[in-house]
Motif scaffolding. Structure first.
Motif, PDB file in Angstrom:
ATOM      1  N   LEU A 162     -62.711  52.801 -81.395  1.00 13.69           N
ATOM      2  CA  LEU A 162     -63.720  52.578 -82.193  1.00 13.69           C
ATOM      3  C   LEU A 162     -62.714  54.858 -81.835  1.00 13.69           C
ATOM      4  CD1 LEU A 162     -66.758  51.582 -80.261  1.00 13.69           C
ATOM      5  CD2 LEU A 162     -66.386  50.761 -82.837  1.00 13.69           C
ATOM      6  N   VAL A 163     -63.408  54.963 -82.919  1.00  8.68           N
ATOM      7  CA  VAL A 163     -62.401  56.197 -82.879  1.00  8.68           C
ATOM      8  C   VAL A 163     -63.992  57.006 -83.502  1.00  8.68           C
ATOM      9  CG1 VAL A 163     -60.963  58.022 -84.075  1.00  8.68           C
ATOM     10  CG2 VAL A 163     -60.432  55.458 -83.797  1.00  8.68           C
ATOM     11  N   HIS A 164     -64.627  57.909 -83.250  1.00  5.83           N
ATOM     12  CA  HIS A 164     -65.521  59.187 -84.109  1.00  5.83           C
ATOM     13  C   HIS A 164     -64.254  60.289 -83.686  1.00  5.83           C
ATOM     14  CE1 HIS A 164     -67.425  56.106 -81.870  1.00  5.83           C
ATOM     15  NE2 HIS A 164     -67.755  56.346 -81.098  1.00  5.83           N
ATOM     16  N   ILE A 174     -69.422  68.774 -89.831  1.00  2.71           N
ATOM     17  CA  ILE A 174     -70.022  67.319 -89.935  1.00  2.71           C
ATOM     18  C   ILE A 174     -69.063  66.509 -88.324  1.00  2.71           C
ATOM     19  CG2 ILE A 174     -68.111  66.489 -91.358  1.00  2.71           C
ATOM     20  CD1 ILE A 174     -70.542  64.705 -92.691  1.00  2.71           C
ATOM     21  N   GLY A 175     -70.119  66.175 -87.933  1.00  2.00           N
ATOM     22  CA  GLY A 175     -69.561  64.622 -86.790  1.00  2.00           C
ATOM     23  C   GLY A 175     -69.896  63.251 -87.523  1.00  2.00           C
ATOM     24  N   VAL A 176     -68.575  62.602 -87.156  1.00  2.99           N
ATOM     25  CA  VAL A 176     -69.023  61.131 -88.018  1.00  2.99           C
ATOM     26  C   VAL A 176     -68.527  59.896 -86.735  1.00  2.99           C
ATOM     27  CG1 VAL A 176     -67.933  59.460 -89.446  1.00  2.99           C
ATOM     28  CG2 VAL A 176     -68.082  61.666 -90.269  1.00  2.99           C
ATOM     29  N   LYS A 177     -69.430  59.540 -86.606  1.00  2.00           N
ATOM     30  CA  LYS A 177     -69.152  58.272 -86.074  1.00  2.00           C
ATOM     31  C   LYS A 177     -68.143  56.687 -86.353  1.00  2.00           C
ATOM     32  CE  LYS A 177     -72.961  54.362 -86.429  1.00  2.00           C
ATOM     33  NZ  LYS A 177     -72.704  53.714 -86.397  1.00  2.00           N
ATOM     34  N   ASP A 178     -67.454  55.974 -85.518  1.00  2.83           N
ATOM     35  CA  ASP A 178     -66.846  54.853 -86.033  1.00  2.83           C
ATOM     36  C   ASP A 178     -68.239  53.985 -86.606  1.00  2.83           C
ATOM     37  OD1 ASP A 178     -65.408  52.590 -86.444  1.00  2.83           O
ATOM     38  OD2 ASP A 178     -64.000  53.283 -84.827  1.00  2.83           O
TER      39      ASP A 178
END
Lengths: 190, 474
Positions: A162-164, A174-178
């Motif tokens: 998992l790469v966030h 902007i913050g982006v989750k996998d």
């Protein structure tokens, strides 16, 4: 591993990756609720492996020593000046983190894809000991076909790593989750 | 005569659109004044003046023509004529008529201008210093990403309370240890990379676990499966986060830990990830009773979405908040950890805790596609990531290149750097690691490796010898 990525209004970028090694670490829990790690497993032991590789003397156990670590908090900024793209990445999955972060960086910095797409694209990881190529569920079928056509053994798994990430372009953050994670979340202060 | 003069002045002023004095008060020449004071005396001078004024009063009533003729009378058309007009009250001068009293007025103006410029410069410098060194006046955006939505919200909450980015990261990391105790927590360790955008400065805060002083490889190799206490390294999480707070924190340490403690005390929903991890270990019997009591109540694993509280962790966090990290590294908590580890065959001692140190280092870096990429130095595998990017930058990776080629380049590059990563370790215990890292990250090494990758068909044999990276059944 657990990841925390922050790009704050104070113009700092912070990436934290922490771990207990295995899930629940050693499984030992103190009366006050602390789960203890199993980090000694990251050292290289003599006679431990059954394949052709040998244990690394550089990573042998010694009192007070830190073991080899694949925790890879990564920060990217413009090489000149202050204008441009800033990135903050973290990954889990042991050595798969190295493969995953490399591919995300290629997607963002070489192909100029946005962060959300870059995190969602399929990834691969070569197992150097077994010479098996692992790919995740998002990896394109035509690419798998290419590898199998040239004799490469491919193993498809649900999730490799998992790469966030968080991205800042000028003052837009902007913050982006996998998208492979059901629990993770990215939030932005507007 | 005085009344007559006054009458002439008032009659002129009555029909003239311009101020009479502005016409008659042309500056007196110094020679004229000298003549008045000297030979002619005041009487002749006054008479001359009156004659002039009388002449002016006889002019046409049209103001424009009056002005025109007045100026023509007063000002010679050229300096050569000036000397020849014996009857004219004007005389040639060689001195600057404005150099006398007027110089005082010029000095005043200079002082005012200088003061204004000094003030403006001071204000400008202060504003520039405020921009670069002061607190941001515009509260612009921020972002937080974590493995659990509750912890992301906590990070945002800290930022909204004017906490620093590191404050937010500390609170969120502690929160992750509560919601996802299978991945992280106070019993573990990690690494933090902090980058200051304005100063372009970066620090790696390494709080990874260290091997106990009494550990022996042979004992570990033989008995790690039956004695899980042997696997436990000295936890670095509490000390690492505290070190980060000392350097970059803005909110009080106690407040940060209090916010995390509230999450544990108030409760939360079990994440899918935690539920899956519990399910995976359900059948294993080597977990402690305390572990089973919390994660397998009545023998049943917690399910996603179930509500749970961790008052034990809340109390611990409050203790660390009020007592500082010494409560963890030299107090009852230390004794408790040592006792548990010894019970499970481990070797941790008080000395291990008191000697534990957090390392603060510079990250390794490279420039890739016009961007500076920063990653932790050994014993972390940051140099391998840097090498991968150095190799890949030399390939012509574009959307126009055949996909097969790109897959080949990426796969082979990853094989190479994974092999290189396996040769890394803690540089404090082997100085040669630092030298090999420099070589590994050099552009010449990347060129060499790239040529090797490009010259061989895929799939190729590994170019680099590698070491085992897996221990035990994992």
């Amino acid at each position: 591993a657990s990841q925390v990525l922050v790009m704050g209004p104070d113009d700092y970028i912070v990436a934290v990756v922490s771990s207990l090694n295995r899930p629940f670490g050693s499984g030992i829990m103190t009366p006050s609720g602390i789960l203890l790690n199993s980090q000694m497993l990251d050292f290289s032991w003599m006679n431990e492996t059954e394949d052709h590789s040998s244990p690394s003397l550089m990573n042998s156990i010694q009192p007070g020593k830190r073991p080899l670590s694949f925790l890879l908090p990564t920060v990217v900024r413009p090489s000149e000046g202050m204008c441009g793209t800033y990135l903050c990445l973290g990954a889990n999955g042991g050595d798969k983190a190295l493969s995953s972060i490399t591919q995300v960086l290629v997607n963002v910095l070489t192909y100029n894809k946005n962060l959300s797409e870059s995190l969602s694209l399929g990834r691969l990881h070569p197992q150097i000991q077994s010479n098996i190529l692992e790919v995740d569920s998002e990896f394109p079928e035509e690419d798998i076909n290419y590898f199998t056509s040239i004799g490469q053994q491919v193993n498809k798994v649900e999730v490799l790593s998992l790469v966030h990430g968080a991205r800042r372009t000028n003052n837009f953050i902007i913050g982006v989750k996998d998208p492979r994670s059901m629990d993770a979340a990215g939030a932005t202060i507007l | 005569a005085a009344e007559k003069e006054a009458s002439q002045q008032s009659s002129l002023g009555a029909y003239s659109p311009v101020d009479y004095m502005s016409i008659t008060s042309f500056p007196r020449l110094p020679e004229e004044e000298a003549a008045v004071a000297g030979g002619g005396g005041s009487e002749s001078c006054l008479r001359s003046r009156k004659e002039e004024d009388a002449f002016l009063g006889e002019q046409e009533t049209d103001p424009d023509s009056f002005l025109k003729s007045a100026r023509l009378q007063r000002l010679p058309s050229s300096s050569s004529e000036m000397g020849s007009q014996d009857g004219s009250p004007l005389q040639e001068t060689t001195k600057d008529p404005f150099s006398g009293d007027c110089s005082c007025r010029q000095d005043g103006l200079t002082v005012i201008i200088t003061a204004c410029l000094t003030f403006a410069t001071g204000v400008t410098v202060a504003l520039i210093m405020q921009i670069y060194f002061g607190d941001p006046q515009i509260f612009h955006q921020g972002a937080v990403v974590t493995d659990a939505a509750r912890c992301t919200a906590l990070g945002i909450e800290v930022l909204n309370k004017q906490g620093s980015s590191v404050d937010a990261a500390i609170a969120s990391a502690l929160c992750s240890g509560i919601l996802n105790p299978h991945t992280a927590g106070l019993g573990g360790g990690g690494v933090m990379l902090v980058h200051d955008i304005r100063k372009n400065e970066s620090r790696v805060i390494d709080f990874q676990e260290t091997a106990p002083f009494n550990i022996q490889e042979e004992g570990l190799r033989k008995a790690w499966e039956t004695k899980p206490g042997l696997l436990v390294g000295v936890p670095g999480m509490a000390k690492g986060l505290h070190e980060a707070h000392l350097s970059y924190g803005r909110l009080p340490w106690r407040q940060l830990l209090g916010l995390a403690a509230d999450v544990a005390q108030d409760g939360f929903n079990v994440t899918h990830d935690l539920a899956m991890a519990i399910k995976d270990v359900k059948e294993q019997h080597n977990y402690s009773d305390r572990f089973k009591e919390i994660f397998l109540p009545d023998g049943q694993p917690l399910l996603p979405g179930m509500f749970m509280r961790r008052p034990d962790l809340a109390a611990l966090l409050h203790l660390l908040g009020s007592g500082g990290v010494s409560a963890f590294y030299s107090g009852n908590v230390t004794q408790e950890i040592i006792s548990e580890v010894l019970k499970y065959g481990g070797t941790l001692s008080e000395e291990d805790f008191s000697n534990y140190t957090v390392l603060v280092d510079n990250p390794v870096h490279t420039i890739y596609q016009g961007h500076l990429v920063l990653s932790p130095s050994p014993p972390h595998v940051g140099p391998a990531l840097i090498t991968a990017l150095n190799i890949l930058e030399g390939f012509n990776i574009t959307s126009q290149v055949a996909r097969d080629n790109i897959l080949h380049w990426i796969t082979e590059t990853l094989k190479v750097v994974l092999a290189l990563a396996s040769s890394l370790g803690d540089p404090f215990y082997n100085a040669s690691i630092s030298h090999s890292v420099e070589d590994m990250m050099s552009k010449s090494k990347a060129n060499f490796l790239r040529q090797q990758i490009d010259s061989q068909p895929y799939p190729s044999e590994l170019h680099i010898p590698h070491f085992s990276m897996e221990s035990g059944p994992s």
